[in-house]
Design a protein around this motif. Structure first.
Motif, mmCIF file in Angstrom:
data_model
loop_
_atom_site.group_PDB
_atom_site.id
_atom_site.type_symbol
_atom_site.label_atom_id
_atom_site.label_comp_id
_atom_site.label_asym_id
_atom_site.label_seq_id
_atom_site.Cartn_x
_atom_site.Cartn_y
_atom_site.Cartn_z
ATOM 1 N N THR A 177 0.521 56.897 -45.807
ATOM 2 C CA THR A 177 1.784 56.164 -45.685
ATOM 3 C C THR A 177 1.951 55.535 -44.307
ATOM 4 O OG1 THR A 177 2.949 58.177 -45.021
ATOM 5 C CG2 THR A 177 2.921 57.638 -47.383
ATOM 6 N N ALA A 178 0.866 55.396 -43.560
ATOM 7 C CA ALA A 178 0.943 54.833 -42.205
ATOM 8 C C ALA A 178 1.245 53.344 -42.255
ATOM 9 C CB ALA A 178 -0.369 55.076 -41.466
ATOM 10 N N ARG A 179 1.929 52.880 -41.251
ATOM 11 C CA ARG A 179 2.251 51.457 -41.108
ATOM 12 C C ARG A 179 1.253 50.803 -40.160
ATOM 13 N NH1 ARG A 179 6.290 50.270 -44.857
ATOM 14 N NH2 ARG A 179 7.445 52.192 -45.169
ATOM 15 N N VAL A 180 1.109 49.503 -40.283
ATOM 16 C CA VAL A 180 0.147 48.781 -39.459
ATOM 17 C C VAL A 180 0.525 48.862 -37.989
ATOM 18 C CG1 VAL A 180 -0.813 46.495 -39.000
ATOM 19 C CG2 VAL A 180 -0.467 47.227 -41.339
ATOM 20 N N GLY A 181 1.798 48.843 -37.683
ATOM 21 C CA GLY A 181 2.231 48.910 -36.294
ATOM 22 C C GLY A 181 1.949 50.243 -35.633
ATOM 23 N N ALA A 182 1.751 51.298 -36.432
ATOM 24 C CA ALA A 182 1.504 52.630 -35.875
ATOM 25 C C ALA A 182 0.036 52.876 -35.560
ATOM 26 C CB ALA A 182 2.000 53.694 -36.850
ATOM 27 N N LEU A 183 -0.836 51.941 -35.899
ATOM 28 C CA LEU A 183 -2.264 52.134 -35.646
ATOM 29 C C LEU A 183 -2.572 51.942 -34.170
ATOM 30 C CD1 LEU A 183 -3.912 50.209 -38.612
ATOM 31 C CD2 LEU A 183 -3.605 52.658 -38.382
ATOM 32 N N ALA A 184 -3.526 52.739 -33.691
ATOM 33 C CA ALA A 184 -3.985 52.579 -32.314
ATOM 34 C C ALA A 184 -4.952 51.394 -32.251
ATOM 35 C CB ALA A 184 -4.679 53.853 -31.842
ATOM 36 N N ASN A 185 -5.152 50.874 -31.057
ATOM 37 C CA ASN A 185 -6.037 49.715 -30.901
ATOM 38 C C ASN A 185 -7.464 50.021 -31.324
ATOM 39 O OD1 ASN A 185 -4.083 47.959 -30.032
ATOM 40 N ND2 ASN A 185 -4.366 48.473 -27.868
ATOM 41 N N ASN A 186 -7.937 51.234 -31.027
ATOM 42 C CA ASN A 186 -9.307 51.565 -31.413
ATOM 43 C C ASN A 186 -9.452 51.673 -32.932
ATOM 44 O OD1 ASN A 186 -7.882 53.931 -31.712
ATOM 45 N ND2 ASN A 186 -9.412 55.228 -30.711
ATOM 46 N N GLN A 187 -8.416 52.131 -33.630
ATOM 47 C CA GLN A 187 -8.469 52.178 -35.091
ATOM 48 C C GLN A 187 -8.511 50.771 -35.680
ATOM 49 O OE1 GLN A 187 -4.973 54.573 -35.879
ATOM 50 N NE2 GLN A 187 -6.259 56.293 -36.556
ATOM 51 N N ILE A 188 -7.770 49.854 -35.089
ATOM 52 C CA ILE A 188 -7.756 48.479 -35.572
ATOM 53 C C ILE A 188 -9.128 47.835 -35.376
ATOM 54 C CG2 ILE A 188 -6.770 46.183 -35.192
ATOM 55 C CD1 ILE A 188 -4.139 47.599 -34.522
ATOM 56 N N THR A 189 -9.737 48.055 -34.226
ATOM 57 C CA THR A 189 -11.057 47.467 -33.979
ATOM 58 C C THR A 189 -12.115 48.088 -34.880
ATOM 59 O OG1 THR A 189 -11.393 49.003 -32.141
ATOM 60 C CG2 THR A 189 -10.565 46.798 -31.609
ATOM 61 N N GLU A 190 -12.017 49.404 -35.121
ATOM 62 C CA GLU A 190 -12.972 50.050 -36.033
ATOM 63 C C GLU A 190 -12.811 49.525 -37.451
ATOM 64 O OE1 GLU A 190 -12.155 54.174 -35.595
ATOM 65 O OE2 GLU A 190 -13.370 54.388 -33.777
ATOM 66 N N LEU A 191 -11.569 49.344 -37.901
ATOM 67 C CA LEU A 191 -11.322 48.775 -39.230
ATOM 68 C C LEU A 191 -11.876 47.362 -39.333
ATOM 69 C CD1 LEU A 191 -7.737 49.749 -40.411
ATOM 70 C CD2 LEU A 191 -9.859 50.041 -41.651
ATOM 71 N N ALA A 192 -11.646 46.554 -38.310
ATOM 72 C CA ALA A 192 -12.145 45.184 -38.319
ATOM 73 C C ALA A 192 -13.672 45.157 -38.329
ATOM 74 C CB ALA A 192 -11.604 44.417 -37.122
ATOM 75 N N ALA A 193 -14.287 46.057 -37.588
ATOM 76 C CA ALA A 193 -15.749 46.116 -37.571
ATOM 77 C C ALA A 193 -16.296 46.534 -38.937
ATOM 78 C CB ALA A 193 -16.219 47.096 -36.490
ATOM 79 N N GLU A 194 -15.637 47.483 -39.579
ATOM 80 C CA GLU A 194 -16.073 47.924 -40.906
ATOM 81 C C GLU A 194 -15.884 46.818 -41.936
ATOM 82 O OE1 GLU A 194 -17.803 50.293 -43.695
ATOM 83 O OE2 GLU A 194 -17.644 50.711 -41.550
ATOM 84 N N LEU A 195 -14.769 46.082 -41.863
ATOM 85 C CA LEU A 195 -14.533 44.983 -42.793
ATOM 86 C C LEU A 195 -15.543 43.862 -42.601
ATOM 87 C CD1 LEU A 195 -10.636 44.750 -42.769
ATOM 88 C CD2 LEU A 195 -12.094 45.624 -44.592
ATOM 89 N N SER A 196 -15.995 43.645 -41.368
ATOM 90 C CA SER A 196 -16.981 42.587 -41.130
ATOM 91 C C SER A 196 -18.345 42.954 -41.719
ATOM 92 C CB SER A 196 -17.104 42.295 -39.636
ATOM 93 O OG SER A 196 -17.636 43.407 -38.964
#
Length: 119
Positions: A42-61
């Motif tokens: 149930t996490a929101r996008v704004g609650a993500l840490a910067n490293n989680q966002i970069t890891e997600l983006a790397a996995e999506l790529s």
């Protein structure tokens, strides 16, 4: 606004719903991605840490999603049509491909096969 894989998402949007907006990512894949990166369901996008966002983006790529997946599907259908297989002929005629009934309920299949798979 949070940028994930080139798309801006509002900070109050849920991460699961945000991931599912990408073509090729459904509920199971998004749930698996969230579990891999230790993100609460149930996490929101704004609650993500910067490293989680970069890891997600790397996995999506690294995944085959969006235009690459659409191109791959189009190429597979074109290959079937060029080989002259039964499935390829059904795609070319905008008919159901997987053995559905064509006597009374064909309009949905014609609409779906005609729009994306015409050429």
């Amino acid at each position: 606004m949070v940028l994930i894989f080139g798309v801006n998402f509002p900070e109050n949007r849920m991460v699961k719903r945000s991931l599912e907006t990408f073509y090729g990512i459904g509920p199971r894949v998004s749930q698996g991605l969230m579990a891999r990166f230790h993100i609460h369901p149930t996490a929101r996008v704004g609650a993500l840490a910067n490293n989680q966002i970069t890891e997600l983006a790397a996995e999506l790529s690294n995944m085959t999603i969006e235009n690459n997946l659409r191109r791959k599907m189009r190429d597979n259908i074109k290959r079937l049509r060029d080989m002259g297989t039964y499935r390829g002929r059904r795609h070319a005629m905008s008919l159901p491909v997987r053995g559905q009934n064509t006597r009374s309920q064909i309009m949905t299949a014609r609409r779906l096969n005609h729009v994306d798979r015409k050429n």
